[in-house]
Design a protein around this motif. Structure first.
Motif, PDB file in Angstrom:
ATOM      1  N   GLY A  19      30.449 -47.369 -83.377  1.00 44.34           N
ATOM      2  CA  GLY A  19      29.857 -47.322 -84.371  1.00 44.34           C
ATOM      3  C   GLY A  19      28.982 -45.970 -84.406  1.00 44.34           C
ATOM      4  O   GLY A  19      28.445 -45.921 -85.103  1.00 44.34           O
ATOM      5  N   ARG A  20      28.914 -44.943 -83.740  1.00 44.04           N
ATOM      6  CA  ARG A  20      28.068 -44.124 -84.251  1.00 44.04           C
ATOM      7  C   ARG A  20      28.656 -43.367 -84.365  1.00 44.04           C
ATOM      8  O   ARG A  20      29.959 -42.812 -84.475  1.00 44.04           O
ATOM      9  N   GLU A  21      27.844 -42.632 -85.491  1.00 47.77           N
ATOM     10  CA  GLU A  21      28.190 -40.988 -85.794  1.00 47.77           C
ATOM     11  C   GLU A  21      28.320 -40.141 -85.169  1.00 47.77           C
ATOM     12  O   GLU A  21      27.799 -40.273 -84.727  1.00 47.77           O
ATOM     13  N   GLY A  22      29.423 -39.496 -85.341  1.00 47.56           N
ATOM     14  CA  GLY A  22      29.721 -38.293 -84.969  1.00 47.56           C
ATOM     15  C   GLY A  22      31.068 -37.269 -85.162  1.00 47.56           C
ATOM     16  O   GLY A  22      31.628 -38.190 -85.495  1.00 47.56           O
ATOM     17  N   CYS A  23      31.296 -36.902 -84.022  1.00 47.61           N
ATOM     18  CA  CYS A  23      32.690 -35.805 -83.763  1.00 47.61           C
ATOM     19  C   CYS A  23      33.199 -35.949 -82.298  1.00 47.61           C
ATOM     20  O   CYS A  23      32.311 -35.457 -80.956  1.00 47.61           O
ATOM     21  N   LEU A  24      34.003 -36.187 -82.001  1.00 51.24           N
ATOM     22  CA  LEU A  24      35.230 -36.410 -80.476  1.00 51.24           C
ATOM     23  C   LEU A  24      35.200 -34.479 -79.970  1.00 51.24           C
ATOM     24  O   LEU A  24      35.595 -33.662 -81.125  1.00 51.24           O
ATOM     25  N   LYS A  25      34.761 -34.387 -79.213  1.00 49.79           N
ATOM     26  CA  LYS A  25      34.750 -32.869 -78.690  1.00 49.79           C
ATOM     27  C   LYS A  25      35.587 -32.435 -77.398  1.00 49.79           C
ATOM     28  O   LYS A  25      35.026 -32.888 -76.681  1.00 49.79           O
ATOM     29  N   LEU A  26      36.414 -31.841 -77.900  1.00 42.74           N
ATOM     30  CA  LEU A  26      37.150 -31.433 -76.199  1.00 42.74           C
ATOM     31  C   LEU A  26      36.436 -30.253 -75.505  1.00 42.74           C
ATOM     32  O   LEU A  26      36.434 -29.120 -76.113  1.00 42.74           O
ATOM     33  N   PRO A  41      37.719 -28.902 -68.498  1.00 37.64           N
ATOM     34  CA  PRO A  41      37.428 -29.666 -69.763  1.00 37.64           C
ATOM     35  C   PRO A  41      36.856 -30.962 -70.273  1.00 37.64           C
ATOM     36  O   PRO A  41      37.313 -31.833 -68.455  1.00 37.64           O
ATOM     37  N   THR A  42      35.952 -31.844 -71.049  1.00 38.77           N
ATOM     38  CA  THR A  42      35.654 -32.752 -70.806  1.00 38.77           C
ATOM     39  C   THR A  42      35.807 -32.800 -72.112  1.00 38.77           C
ATOM     40  O   THR A  42      35.407 -32.549 -72.699  1.00 38.77           O
ATOM     41  N   LEU A  43      35.704 -34.558 -72.208  1.00 39.98           N
ATOM     42  CA  LEU A  43      35.301 -35.002 -73.659  1.00 39.98           C
ATOM     43  C   LEU A  43      34.018 -35.418 -74.253  1.00 39.98           C
ATOM     44  O   LEU A  43      32.797 -35.717 -73.431  1.00 39.98           O
ATOM     45  N   TRP A  44      33.069 -34.900 -74.767  1.00 37.15           N
ATOM     46  CA  TRP A  44      32.298 -35.296 -76.160  1.00 37.15           C
ATOM     47  C   TRP A  44      32.652 -35.587 -76.817  1.00 37.15           C
ATOM     48  O   TRP A  44      33.016 -36.072 -77.606  1.00 37.15           O
ATOM     49  N   TYR A  45      30.775 -36.365 -77.202  1.00 34.85           N
ATOM     50  CA  TYR A  45      30.989 -37.223 -78.562  1.00 34.85           C
ATOM     51  C   TYR A  45      29.515 -36.489 -79.061  1.00 34.85           C
ATOM     52  O   TYR A  45      28.247 -36.862 -78.272  1.00 34.85           O
ATOM     53  N   VAL A  46      29.751 -35.814 -79.960  1.00 34.51           N
ATOM     54  CA  VAL A  46      28.450 -35.143 -80.151  1.00 34.51           C
ATOM     55  C   VAL A  46      28.113 -35.135 -82.124  1.00 34.51           C
ATOM     56  O   VAL A  46      29.165 -36.174 -82.349  1.00 34.51           O
ATOM     57  N   ARG A 101      40.824 -36.641 -63.813  1.00 37.90           N
ATOM     58  CA  ARG A 101      39.388 -37.103 -63.968  1.00 37.90           C
ATOM     59  C   ARG A 101      38.071 -36.578 -64.945  1.00 37.90           C
ATOM     60  O   ARG A 101      37.208 -36.124 -64.115  1.00 37.90           O
ATOM     61  N   MET A 102      38.681 -36.619 -66.218  1.00 34.73           N
ATOM     62  CA  MET A 102      37.699 -35.825 -66.805  1.00 34.73           C
ATOM     63  C   MET A 102      36.856 -37.317 -68.067  1.00 34.73           C
ATOM     64  O   MET A 102      37.238 -38.010 -67.440  1.00 34.73           O
ATOM     65  N   ASN A 103      35.737 -36.667 -67.337  1.00 34.70           N
ATOM     66  CA  ASN A 103      34.489 -36.704 -67.726  1.00 34.70           C
ATOM     67  C   ASN A 103      34.104 -37.826 -69.564  1.00 34.70           C
ATOM     68  O   ASN A 103      34.564 -36.731 -70.333  1.00 34.70           O
ATOM     69  N   PHE A 104      33.804 -38.291 -70.378  1.00 30.46           N
ATOM     70  CA  PHE A 104      33.155 -38.349 -71.264  1.00 30.46           C
ATOM     71  C   PHE A 104      31.633 -38.770 -71.222  1.00 30.46           C
ATOM     72  O   PHE A 104      31.157 -39.824 -70.940  1.00 30.46           O
ATOM     73  N   ILE A 105      30.973 -37.847 -72.264  1.00 25.19           N
ATOM     74  CA  ILE A 105      29.766 -37.903 -72.508  1.00 25.19           C
ATOM     75  C   ILE A 105      28.973 -38.123 -74.104  1.00 25.19           C
ATOM     76  O   ILE A 105      29.938 -37.269 -74.644  1.00 25.19           O
ATOM     77  N   LEU A 106      27.983 -39.058 -74.038  1.00 24.23           N
ATOM     78  CA  LEU A 106      28.177 -38.629 -75.486  1.00 24.23           C
ATOM     79  C   LEU A 106      26.473 -38.344 -75.488  1.00 24.23           C
ATOM     80  O   LEU A 106      25.497 -38.009 -74.523  1.00 24.23           O
ATOM     81  N   TYR A 107      26.123 -37.592 -76.795  1.00 21.84           N
ATOM     82  CA  TYR A 107      24.992 -36.744 -76.587  1.00 21.84           C
ATOM     83  C   TYR A 107      24.623 -36.805 -78.175  1.00 21.84           C
ATOM     84  O   TYR A 107      25.271 -37.629 -78.874  1.00 21.84           O
ATOM     85  N   PRO A 108      23.109 -37.367 -78.248  1.00 18.58           N
ATOM     86  CA  PRO A 108      22.532 -37.106 -77.192  1.00 18.58           C
ATOM     87  C   PRO A 108      22.650 -37.714 -76.584  1.00 18.58           C
ATOM     88  O   PRO A 108      22.364 -38.812 -76.355  1.00 18.58           O
TER      89      PRO A 108
END
Length: 110
Positions: A19-26, A41-46, A101-108
Motif C-alpha cells: 500500500g505504499r505510494e511510489g514507483c517500481l524501478k528497474l 540490475p536491481t528492483l527499487w521502489y522509489v 538473485r535480484m535485490n528489491f530495495i524500498l526507498y527511502p
C-alpha cells in the motif's frame, strides 16, 4: 523495450510495497562496481521518478521505471520472476538469466 512480470513476481512485489505510494524501478545499479558497464540490475521502489532520466515502461502488470541512459545495458525483452526456492527476484531475457538473485530495495530505506 518489453517487460513482463510473472504472477509470482507481481504478488511478491505487492506484498513488499503493502500500500505504499511510489514507483517500481528497474535500476541499473553501478555503485561499487567500478565501471558503468559492470552494473547490476536491481528492483527499487522509489517515491517518485527521476524526471531527467526515467522512462515508464508499461508491463502486463505494474508499470516500471527504467533509466533511459542505461537501457543500452538491458535486453529488449525482459521477464521479472520470483523464485520461492531462493526467495529472490530474477531478471531474464529469452537468451539468458541477467540477474538470478535480484535485490528489491524500498526507498527511502526503513
Amino acid at each position: 523495450m518489453k517487460i513482463q512480470l510473472t504472477d509470482a513476481a507481481t504478488e511478491k512485489i505487492n506484498d513488499k510495497i503493502a500500500g505504499r505510494e511510489g514507483c517500481l524501478k528497474l535500476k541499473y545499479d553501478i555503485e561499487g562496481c567500478g565501471c558503468v558497464v559492470s552494473g547490476i540490475p536491481t528492483l527499487w521502489y522509489v517515491t517518485k521518478p527521476d524526471e531527467t532520466d526515467d522512462v515508464t515502461v508499461e508491463t502486463n502488470s505494474l508499470p516500471i521505471l527504467v533509466e533511459k541512459s542505461k537501457t543500452v545495458f538491458l535486453d529488449e525483452e525482459l521477464k521479472i520472476d520470483f523464485s520461492s526456492s531462493s526467495n529472490t527476484f530474477q531478471l531474464k531475457s529469452p537468451g539468458q538469466i541477467i540477474n538470478g538473485r535480484m535485490n528489491f530495495i524500498l526507498y527511502p530505506e526503513e
